[in-house]
Design a protein around this motif. Structure first.
Motif, PDB file in Angstrom:
ATOM      1  N   UNK A  89      23.892  33.352   3.742  1.00  0.00           N
ATOM      2  CA  UNK A  89      23.168  32.545   4.724  1.00  0.00           C
ATOM      3  C   UNK A  89      21.934  33.359   5.085  1.00  0.00           C
ATOM      4  N   UNK A  90      20.757  32.957   4.574  1.00  0.00           N
ATOM      5  CA  UNK A  90      19.534  33.727   4.831  1.00  0.00           C
ATOM      6  C   UNK A  90      19.224  33.833   6.324  1.00  0.00           C
ATOM      7  N   UNK A  91      18.526  34.893   6.687  1.00  0.00           N
ATOM      8  CA  UNK A  91      18.110  35.102   8.076  1.00  0.00           C
ATOM      9  C   UNK A  91      17.331  33.890   8.574  1.00  0.00           C
ATOM     10  N   UNK A  92      17.602  33.502   9.798  1.00  0.00           N
ATOM     11  CA  UNK A  92      16.903  32.384  10.445  1.00  0.00           C
ATOM     12  C   UNK A  92      16.955  31.107   9.597  1.00  0.00           C
ATOM     13  N   UNK A  93      18.125  30.854   8.993  1.00  0.00           N
ATOM     14  CA  UNK A  93      18.253  29.718   8.095  1.00  0.00           C
ATOM     15  C   UNK A  93      19.642  29.104   8.233  1.00  0.00           C
ATOM     16  N   UNK A  94      19.864  27.990   7.516  1.00  0.00           N
ATOM     17  CA  UNK A  94      21.119  27.249   7.585  1.00  0.00           C
ATOM     18  C   UNK A  94      21.712  27.068   6.201  1.00  0.00           C
ATOM     19  N   UNK A  95      23.016  27.247   6.095  1.00  0.00           N
ATOM     20  CA  UNK A  95      23.757  26.925   4.880  1.00  0.00           C
ATOM     21  C   UNK A  95      24.443  25.596   5.115  1.00  0.00           C
ATOM     22  N   UNK A  96      24.148  24.622   4.271  1.00  0.00           N
ATOM     23  CA  UNK A  96      24.754  23.301   4.377  1.00  0.00           C
ATOM     24  C   UNK A  96      25.982  23.252   3.482  1.00  0.00           C
ATOM     25  N   UNK A  97      27.136  23.043   4.080  1.00  0.00           N
ATOM     26  CA  UNK A  97      28.363  22.840   3.310  1.00  0.00           C
ATOM     27  C   UNK A  97      28.588  21.332   3.225  1.00  0.00           C
ATOM     28  N   UNK A  98      28.519  20.783   2.012  1.00  0.00           N
ATOM     29  CA  UNK A  98      28.687  19.345   1.821  1.00  0.00           C
ATOM     30  C   UNK A  98      29.246  19.087   0.430  1.00  0.00           C
ATOM     31  N   UNK A  99      29.605  17.849   0.160  1.00  0.00           N
ATOM     32  CA  UNK A  99      30.167  17.515  -1.151  1.00  0.00           C
ATOM     33  C   UNK A  99      29.145  17.671  -2.268  1.00  0.00           C
ATOM     34  N   UNK A 100      27.858  17.745  -1.950  1.00  0.00           N
ATOM     35  CA  UNK A 100      26.807  17.866  -2.961  1.00  0.00           C
ATOM     36  C   UNK A 100      26.321  19.301  -3.167  1.00  0.00           C
ATOM     37  N   UNK A 101      26.814  20.254  -2.374  1.00  0.00           N
ATOM     38  CA  UNK A 101      26.294  21.620  -2.471  1.00  0.00           C
ATOM     39  C   UNK A 101      27.441  22.623  -2.561  1.00  0.00           C
ATOM     40  N   UNK A 102      27.696  23.308  -1.492  1.00  0.00           N
ATOM     41  CA  UNK A 102      28.768  24.298  -1.394  1.00  0.00           C
ATOM     42  C   UNK A 102      29.780  23.797  -0.377  1.00  0.00           C
ATOM     43  N   UNK A 103      31.003  24.266  -0.498  1.00  0.00           N
ATOM     44  CA  UNK A 103      32.021  23.866   0.467  1.00  0.00           C
ATOM     45  C   UNK A 103      33.169  24.871   0.444  1.00  0.00           C
ATOM     46  N   UNK A 104      34.035  24.759   1.444  1.00  0.00           N
ATOM     47  CA  UNK A 104      35.239  25.575   1.533  1.00  0.00           C
ATOM     48  C   UNK A 104      36.397  24.660   1.159  1.00  0.00           C
ATOM     49  N   UNK A 105      37.238  25.095   0.228  1.00  0.00           N
ATOM     50  CA  UNK A 105      38.350  24.266  -0.241  1.00  0.00           C
ATOM     51  C   UNK A 105      39.673  24.813   0.281  1.00  0.00           C
ATOM     52  N   UNK A 106      40.427  23.956   0.964  1.00  0.00           N
ATOM     53  CA  UNK A 106      41.782  24.284   1.384  1.00  0.00           C
ATOM     54  C   UNK A 106      42.700  23.875   0.240  1.00  0.00           C
ATOM     55  N   UNK A 107      43.472  24.809  -0.287  1.00  0.00           N
ATOM     56  CA  UNK A 107      44.334  24.545  -1.442  1.00  0.00           C
ATOM     57  C   UNK A 107      45.786  24.790  -1.042  1.00  0.00           C
ATOM     58  N   UNK A 108      46.670  23.881  -1.457  1.00  0.00           N
ATOM     59  CA  UNK A 108      48.080  24.008  -1.108  1.00  0.00           C
ATOM     60  C   UNK A 108      48.304  23.729   0.362  1.00  0.00           C
ATOM     61  N   UNK A 109      47.907  22.540   0.800  1.00  0.00           N
ATOM     62  CA  UNK A 109      48.096  22.171   2.208  1.00  0.00           C
ATOM     63  C   UNK A 109      49.576  22.278   2.563  1.00  0.00           C
ATOM     64  N   UNK A 110      49.873  22.905   3.679  1.00  0.00           N
ATOM     65  CA  UNK A 110      51.265  23.141   4.047  1.00  0.00           C
ATOM     66  C   UNK A 110      51.940  21.890   4.608  1.00  0.00           C
ATOM     67  N   UNK A 111      51.143  20.930   5.075  1.00  0.00           N
ATOM     68  CA  UNK A 111      51.666  19.632   5.512  1.00  0.00           C
ATOM     69  C   UNK A 111      50.510  18.631   5.440  1.00  0.00           C
ATOM     70  N   UNK A 112      50.821  17.329   5.381  1.00  0.00           N
ATOM     71  CA  UNK A 112      49.743  16.340   5.337  1.00  0.00           C
ATOM     72  C   UNK A 112      48.832  16.457   6.564  1.00  0.00           C
ATOM     73  N   UNK A 113      47.541  16.322   6.333  1.00  0.00           N
ATOM     74  CA  UNK A 113      46.573  16.377   7.426  1.00  0.00           C
ATOM     75  C   UNK A 113      46.441  14.988   8.044  1.00  0.00           C
ATOM     76  N   UNK A 114      46.397  14.945   9.361  1.00  0.00           N
ATOM     77  CA  UNK A 114      46.359  13.673  10.071  1.00  0.00           C
ATOM     78  C   UNK A 114      45.037  13.494  10.808  1.00  0.00           C
TER      79      UNK A 114
END
Length: 153
Positions: A89-114
């Motif tokens: 994340x560059x200084x004085x800047x924003x990192x956009x996490x979206x389906x078209x760029x970068x994102x954080x993936x939760x893998x092996x969900x321990x229970x269904x998300x509601x």
């Protein structure tokens, strides 16, 4: 001597508070498209208000057995996702996490998300700082029947 220790402790706490104010996370959410999914992406805007680049090296959550960083890359007109070792994340800047760029993936969900519930997500930075977030869950219907009905409206 005791006064000096208290004073130094206070300064350390004040510096920690300033450092954590350098990173701001705007509109984080977990997106689930169908019940009982085994993974889910996390999207947000991560704002670096400091004068130094910040490096996100990992994330953790009790909602999943594993959490990974991903980038979307284009090769020969085809988009694909790849595991990323870190996000800068560059200084004085924003990192956009979206389906078209970068994102954080939760893998092996321990229970269904509601819908209308939250998960806890901790962002881990290269400098050792951690930022824990309360992230709302959003359900997005993506099956063909619902898409057709939505387009007909």
């Amino acid at each position: 001597m005791k006064s000096l220790i208290i004073l130094l402790s206070g300064l350390f706490i004040a510096q920690s508070a300033i450092a954590s104010a350098d990173i701001e996370v705007i509109h984080p959410y977990v997106q689930v498209s169908k019940p009982n999914e085994l993974s889910a992406p996390v999207y947000a805007q991560i704002v670096n208000n400091s004068n130094k680049d910040r490096v996100l090296v990992s994330a953790t959550s009790t909602a999943a057995t594993k959490t990974e960083l991903y980038d979307q890359v284009s090769r020969g007109g085809t988009d694909s996702d790849r595991k990323a070792p870190f996000f800068t994340i560059p200084a004085q800047n924003t990192l956009q996490l979206s389906q078209d760029t970068s994102y954080i993936q939760l893998i092996g969900l321990v229970k269904p998300l509601e819908k209308n519930k939250h998960i806890q997500l901790t962002l881990n930075f290269k400098n050792g700082e951690q930022l824990t977030l309360r992230v709302p869950i959003t359900i997005v219907v993506t099956d063909i029947m619902h898409q057709k009905a939505k387009m007909d409206q």
